[in-house]
Enzyme design. Structure first.
Site, PDB file in Angstrom:
ATOM      1  N   ASP A   1      -2.314  -8.074  19.738  1.00 19.70           N
ATOM      2  CA  ASP A   1      -2.647  -7.482  21.039  1.00 19.70           C
ATOM      3  C   ASP A   1      -3.723  -6.404  20.880  1.00 19.70           C
ATOM      4  O   ASP A   1      -3.892  -5.851  19.786  1.00 19.70           O
ATOM      5  CB  ASP A   1      -1.401  -6.836  21.662  1.00 19.70           C
ATOM      6  CG  ASP A   1      -0.343  -7.856  22.019  1.00 19.70           C
ATOM      7  OD1 ASP A   1      -0.683  -9.051  22.124  1.00 19.70           O
ATOM      8  OD2 ASP A   1       0.816  -7.451  22.180  1.00 19.70           O
TER       9      ASP A   1
HETATM   10  N1  URA Z   1       4.127  -8.878  19.003  1.00 20.02           N
HETATM   11  C1  URA Z   1       3.546  -8.211  20.019  1.00 20.02           C
HETATM   12  O1  URA Z   1       4.163  -7.879  21.002  1.00 20.02           O
HETATM   13  N2  URA Z   1       2.223  -7.937  19.881  1.00 20.02           N
HETATM   14  C2  URA Z   1       1.486  -8.241  18.791  1.00 20.02           C
HETATM   15  O2  URA Z   1       0.304  -7.928  18.731  1.00 20.02           O
HETATM   16  C3  URA Z   1       2.135  -8.920  17.746  1.00 20.02           C
HETATM   17  C4  URA Z   1       3.459  -9.225  17.869  1.00 20.02           C
END
Ligand code: URA
Length: 234
Positions: A104
Site C-alpha cells: 500500500d
Molecule cells: N497488508 C496491508 O494491509 N497492506 C500492505 O501493504 C500489505 C499487507
C-alpha cells in the site's frame, strides 16, 4: 518460462516469410546464445540472445531488484500523482520491470521487481505459499486473542474467502510481527480492523528466505545476487 520457435521469432523480427527464415537457418546465419541454430523448431525464450547475420535481435537479461519502499510511493509502474517505485530505481533497464507483490501507499519495506515473469509467478501464486513477514504498529493495545484469530483465519465476505492461517507474534503492547502466506487486498489492515484496531505503521521485512538488506535506506535499491534469486524459495 514461455517458449516459442526460432523461425517464428525471426520471421516477425525481420518481417520476412518462413521460406526466407529457412534459408537463413540453412546458411548458418542464425545464432542463439552464441550457437549456430539450423532447426526451425528450436525453442527460445525471452532471455535467449538472438543474432541473425551478426545483428542482435534480442538480448534481454533477467533482472531482479530489491527496493526499500518508502511510505508515500505508489506500487505501480505509472501514476499521475505520486512517485512510483520504478521512479526510485537506478537501473537503465528499469522500465522493463514489473512489481512482485504490491504494498500500500503508506506501507514501507521490501519490494521486489523483475522482468522474469516465471520467477514472479512462483513467488505470488497462492499455491506457492511463500511467507511474507510484516512489522505492524497499532493504535490500540494488543491482546492474546489476536494470536488465535490470525491463526484460525478470517472470513472476508466481499471476496468470499477465508484467510490462510497467519502467525501473529506480540512484540510489545502496540507492535506485532505478522507472517502471511498470501497477499489479499489490504489484508493486514483488514485483519486488525476486525478488532477495531487501526494500523499506524506497516513494514515488510522479508519475503520467503530473503530479508530487506539493512544497508538499504528507504528509497534505495540494488540488484539481487544469483544466490538470493534461487534461495528465496528455500
Ligand atoms: N497488508 C496491508 O494491509 N497492506 C500492505 O501493504 C500489505 C499487507
Amino acid at each position: 518460462m514461455q517458449k516459442s520457435r526460432i523461425d517464428k521469432f525471426v520471421s516477425n523480427a525481420l518481417s520476412v516469410n518462413k521460406r526466407d527464415v529457412k534459408l537463413l537457418l540453412a546458411q548458418n546465419k542464425v545464432m542463439v546464445d552464441g550457437i549456430v541454430i539450423t532447426d526451425a523448431a528450436f525453442q527460445i525464450n525471452k532471455f535467449s540472445k538472438i543474432c541473425v547475420n551478426g545483428k542482435v535481435l534480442q538480448s534481454d537479461k533477467p533482472l531482479y531488484m530489491m527496493l526499500h519502499k518508502p511510505v508515500g510511493v505508489v506500487s505501480a509502474t505509472k501514476d499521475e500523482i505520486h512517485k512510483t517505485v520504478i521512479d526510485l530505481l537506478d537501473n537503465p533497464n528499469k522500465e522493463s520491470l514489473h512489481i512482485v507483490g504490491r504494498l500500500d501507499l503508506n506501507t514501507s519495506g521490501l519490494m521486489l521487481l523483475t522482468n522474469d515473469s516465471r520467477w514472479s509467478e512462483r513467488l505470488t501464486l497462492p499455491q506457492s505459499k511463500v511467507p511474507k513477514v510484516y512489522q505492524v504498529t497499532l493504535k490500540e493495545q494488543l491482546t492474546q486473542d489476536y494470536i488465535a484469530a490470525f491463526q484460525q483465519g478470517m472470513y472476508f465476505e466481499y471476496e468470499d474467502i477465508t484467510t490462510e492461517p497467519a502467525i501473529l507474534e506480540i512484540i510489545s503492547d502496540y507492535v506485532a510481527q505478522v507472517i502471511l502466506m498470501e497477499g489479499k487486498y489490504h489484508q493486514i489492515k483488514r485483519m486488525f480492523g476486525r478488532f477495531r484496531n487501526q494500523v499506524m505503521q506497516l513494514h515488510r521485512s522479508k519475503i520467503g528466505n530473503l530479508s530487506l538488506d539493512a544497508n538499504l535506506k528507504a528509497g534505495d535499491s540494488r540488484e539481487l545476487t544469483a544466490e538470493e534469486v534461487e534461495n528465496i524459495f528455500s
